[in-house]
Design a protein around this motif. Structure first.
Motif, PDB file in Angstrom:
ATOM      1  N   THR A 257       0.836  -1.201   0.000  1.00 12.71           N
ATOM      2  CA  THR A 257       0.000   0.000   0.000  1.00 12.71           C
ATOM      3  C   THR A 257       0.867   1.246   0.000  1.00 12.71           C
ATOM      4  O   THR A 257       1.585   1.521   0.968  1.00 12.71           O
ATOM      5  N   PHE A 258       0.825   1.971  -1.101  1.00 12.23           N
ATOM      6  CA  PHE A 258       1.547   3.239  -1.200  1.00 12.23           C
ATOM      7  C   PHE A 258       0.718   4.335  -0.553  1.00 12.23           C
ATOM      8  O   PHE A 258      -0.444   4.543  -0.899  1.00 12.23           O
ATOM      9  N   ASP A 259       1.331   5.038   0.391  1.00  8.14           N
ATOM     10  CA  ASP A 259       0.663   6.121   1.093  1.00  8.14           C
ATOM     11  C   ASP A 259       1.447   7.406   0.859  1.00  8.14           C
ATOM     12  O   ASP A 259       2.552   7.572   1.399  1.00  8.14           O
ATOM     13  N   LYS A 262       3.411   9.408   3.494  1.00  6.18           N
ATOM     14  CA  LYS A 262       4.700   8.968   4.022  1.00  6.18           C
ATOM     15  C   LYS A 262       5.883   9.511   3.231  1.00  6.18           C
ATOM     16  O   LYS A 262       7.030   9.198   3.529  1.00  6.18           O
ATOM     17  N   LYS A 289      -3.747   9.989  -3.002  1.00  7.63           N
ATOM     18  CA  LYS A 289      -4.443   9.028  -2.145  1.00  7.63           C
ATOM     19  C   LYS A 289      -3.683   7.714  -2.050  1.00  7.63           C
ATOM     20  O   LYS A 289      -2.851   7.389  -2.903  1.00  7.63           O
ATOM     21  N   ARG A 290      -3.985   6.966  -0.998  1.00  7.18           N
ATOM     22  CA  ARG A 290      -3.405   5.629  -0.832  1.00  7.18           C
ATOM     23  C   ARG A 290      -3.852   4.718  -1.974  1.00  7.18           C
ATOM     24  O   ARG A 290      -4.988   4.800  -2.437  1.00  7.18           O
ATOM     25  N   VAL A 291      -2.930   3.863  -2.402  1.00  4.37           N
ATOM     26  CA  VAL A 291      -3.258   2.941  -3.486  1.00  4.37           C
ATOM     27  C   VAL A 291      -2.502   1.630  -3.271  1.00  4.37           C
ATOM     28  O   VAL A 291      -1.348   1.634  -2.830  1.00  4.37           O
ATOM     29  N   THR A 292      -3.168   0.513  -3.534  1.00  6.28           N
ATOM     30  CA  THR A 292      -2.528  -0.799  -3.390  1.00  6.28           C
ATOM     31  C   THR A 292      -1.796  -1.160  -4.674  1.00  6.28           C
ATOM     32  O   THR A 292      -2.378  -1.134  -5.763  1.00  6.28           O
ATOM     33  N   TYR A 317      10.764   8.124   1.561  1.00  5.45           N
ATOM     34  CA  TYR A 317       9.515   7.412   1.832  1.00  5.45           C
ATOM     35  C   TYR A 317       9.764   6.490   3.011  1.00  5.45           C
ATOM     36  O   TYR A 317      10.717   5.706   3.017  1.00  5.45           O
ATOM     37  N   ASP A 320       6.684   0.642   6.302  1.00  2.00           N
ATOM     38  CA  ASP A 320       5.923   0.228   7.483  1.00  2.00           C
ATOM     39  C   ASP A 320       6.818  -0.180   8.644  1.00  2.00           C
ATOM     40  O   ASP A 320       6.418  -0.094   9.801  1.00  2.00           O
TER      41      ASP A 320
END
Length: 330
Positions: A257-259, A262, A289-292, A317, A320
């Motif tokens: 998940t790219f946020d 971050k 926006k966040r994207v998977t 970046y 997690d």
């Protein structure tokens, strides 16, 4: 007479109880002081079992594993034994509120492991690079935990002085070959070694100039040695915003998940700027926006950062696991 016999029996029983039960932490301390590290570990682990949150015991267990590894290395010159015990120790180092006494001893042992890596003959070029990098990292860590560790400071200074020229020339060789062959991987190798050379001698103007030249190339190149390679194909300053043409790849084997929250644009003065999500969203390809991202999939789009027009140091970046991936600008 019967009363005396009963008293004597109880006295003997009490003595046996003290001897058998004893004080495991004190017994561990005694074994540790005498270099009997396996015995010390056995006693300390008993204490930990009854009191798992005892930070003091965790520190003692960690240091005992490290000393056990150092002792094995001195006896057998076995680097793997030293490293293996050092790795075990990491599981017991408290996450916070580490005592000053522990930090000082930990720093000394980090230095000992660095020297062990430095003095162990590698079996090939790949291992040679691994050992050298590990030596530098361990010496840096030693100074982090005790800035007054003079042995670590002197050794690190000497290694940097002895290896600057060779490291710089290696980077130049990769750069020249990359220009000739137009090979992206060679540009990345050139950046790696020239950046290391600059870290060895930050005031060397020639090395700094070459680092700027090579980063003019690598800023747009994806480094597949990382789990989330970043690249910036172009940048433009417009109406109070730095606009970046951003590319990233999920280089892992799992969905990611790219946020964009971050991402940080770090300026030359150290100021960190997050993306302006509202302004970014105005672009057709804005990444606001966040994207998977599926494994091996690439993401392209525009990012906007509201900031005065100043020199950009790098784009980062945060993953997690809190590790930071950076892409440096020239």
């Amino acid at each position: 007479m019967k009363r005396f016999s009963t008293f004597l029996f109880m006295l003997i029983l009490s003595a046996l109880f003290v001897q058998c039960g004893g004080n495991p932490e004190a017994d561990g301390d005694a074994a540790y002081a005498n270099g009997k590290y396996n015995q010390a570990l056995s006693h300390y682990l008993k204490v930990k079992k009854s009191n798992p949150q005892n930070a003091k015991i965790n520190e003692k267990i960690a240091l005992t594993y490290m000393h056990k590894g150092l002792d094995l290395f001195k006896k057998r010159h076995n680097l793997d034994a030293f490293v293996g015990n050092f790795d075990k120790a990491q599981d017991f180092i408290p996450a916070e509120n580490i005592s000053a006494q522990f930090k000082k001893e930990y720093s000394r042992l980090l230095y000992e492991l660095a020297v062990a890596y430095h003095n162990t003959k590698p079996s090939n070029e790949i291992q040679q690079e691994k050992y050298f990098t590990r030596t530098l990292d361990l010496l840096d860590d030693a100074l982090y935990y005790d800035e007054n560790n003079s042995d670590a400071e002197k050794t690190l200074t000497r290694i940097k002085q002895d290896n600057f020229q060779q490291t710089f020339e290696k980077g130049i060789k990769f750069y020249q070959q990359a220009v000739k062959e137009k090979n992206p991987d060679l540009f990345l190798s050139a950046e790696y070694y020239i950046n290391r050379a600059v870290s060895f001698d930050p005031e060397n103007n020639k090395a700094r100039k070459y680092l700027k030249k090579v980063r003019a190339k690598t800023v747009a190149i994806l480094d597949y040695n990382t789990l989330f390679p970043l690249a910036v194909g172009d940048k433009e300053y417009n109406s109070g915003y730095w606009l970046l043409a951003f590319t990233a790849v999920n280089n892992s084997g799992q969905p990611f998940t790219f946020d964009p929250a971050k991402l940080k644009l770090v300026m030359a003065d150290g100021k960190e700027i997050g993306i302006d999500a509202d302004y970014t969203a105005k672009f057709k390809d804005g990444l606001s926006k966040r994207v998977t991202m599926q494994p091996r999939k690439q993401l392209d789009g525009t990012l906007a950062f509201k900031v005065a027009r100043k020199k950009i140091e790098y784009l980062s970046y945060t993953m997690d696991d809190n590790k930071t991936i950076k892409k440096y600008f020239p």
